[in-house]
Design an enzyme around this catalytic site. Sequence first.
Site, PDB file in Angstrom:
ATOM      1  N   PRO A   2       0.838  -1.207   0.000  1.00  0.00           N
ATOM      2  CA  PRO A   2       0.000   0.000   0.000  1.00  0.00           C
ATOM      3  C   PRO A   2       0.872   1.255   0.000  1.00  0.00           C
ATOM      4  CG  PRO A   2      -0.423  -1.366   1.943  1.00  0.00           C
ATOM      5  CD  PRO A   2       0.678  -2.008   1.193  1.00  0.00           C
ATOM      6  N   GLU A   3       0.521   2.206  -0.835  1.00  0.00           N
ATOM      7  CA  GLU A   3       1.234   3.471  -0.847  1.00  0.00           C
ATOM      8  C   GLU A   3       0.399   4.514  -0.096  1.00  0.00           C
ATOM      9  OE1 GLU A   3       3.408   4.893  -4.045  1.00  0.00           O
ATOM     10  OE2 GLU A   3       3.725   2.963  -5.001  1.00  0.00           O
ATOM     11  N   LYS A  59       3.359   6.354   5.653  1.00  0.00           N
ATOM     12  CA  LYS A  59       2.566   5.152   5.374  1.00  0.00           C
ATOM     13  C   LYS A  59       2.128   4.450   6.656  1.00  0.00           C
ATOM     14  CE  LYS A  59       5.192   4.124   1.287  1.00  0.00           C
ATOM     15  NZ  LYS A  59       5.741   3.095   0.417  1.00  0.00           N
ATOM     16  N   ARG A 280      14.580  -1.154  -8.061  1.00  0.00           N
ATOM     17  CA  ARG A 280      13.140  -0.960  -8.289  1.00  0.00           C
ATOM     18  C   ARG A 280      12.933  -0.621  -9.762  1.00  0.00           C
ATOM     19  NH1 ARG A 280      10.611   0.690  -3.489  1.00  0.00           N
ATOM     20  NH2 ARG A 280       8.702   0.077  -4.543  1.00  0.00           N
TER      21      ARG A 280
END
Length: 290
Positions: A2-3, A59, A280
């Site tokens: 989740p961002e 977050k 990434r």
Amino acid sequence: MPELPEVETIVRGLDKRVAGETIESVWIGSRKQPFKSPAGVIAATLEGKRIVRVHRAGKHIVFDLEGEAQPKGGRAARDQTRQAASLPTAQWIVHLGMTGRLVVSEPAAEVAKHTHLIAKLASGRELRFIDPRMFGKLSVHLLSESGGFDPGGVEPLEVGEEAFVSLFRGRKTPIKSALLNQKLLRGVGNIYADESLFRAGIRPRRRAAAITRQQLGKLHSAVREVLREAIALGGSSISDYVDADGEDGFFQLQHRVYGREGEPCLTCGTAIRRIVLSSRSSHYCSKCQK
Ligand SMILES: [Zn+2]
């Protein structure tokens, strides 16, 4: 994972459902991994506390808690306690990691596999933390010891343009890596970093320090715009998590570059490229981004 927009959506759902509730008792499973504070300390801190509000820090999900055990007496007794303890005294911090979920359940609902904590609420409902892969983390933070929980970095939705620009001054790392550095900006993850760089017309590999003041100004606007749009849509539904009701509540933000390798750029038709930066994936258009 989740961002920020997903966490914001979850937090808003939780705040609507559990703010004002009192935690009567806490059950904690025997697996140690999800607990950053000792399990006994988490239980002792949560039990008897009233949830004042649920909000987000980067977050992290933050529950502001107040008061000692609520008296079982009538309304007058409860009001008195509330007045005596009107300031939050502790915080419960939840990081969802890759697969963590917080679900508000009826007590009769089957307890899902990989449930690590159940907080029984005064209304009879239960707040459950479920996490199959256990990269999520739970901890408590006592406000008497220090100020509120601070994960470091600045909030991308709150930071002004000057402060945003100064984050990147003298940084030799690629701008994409700087955007993901949680000590600078908290909560911007891979998807929204790619999308923001596309909208600002900046290639992910550009050295942060070499980007002009004007371009950084555009990036500041782009980051806020992308995050706000995603929050308005309820977060993107990339991963395996659900909102506070246990339903799939997310709509997908239309990604312009993220996950679109080889597909035509929506602006100019050039094939979107993918490169790997600090392990990434980064996606960009070689024509629209310089
Ligand atoms: Zn393009």
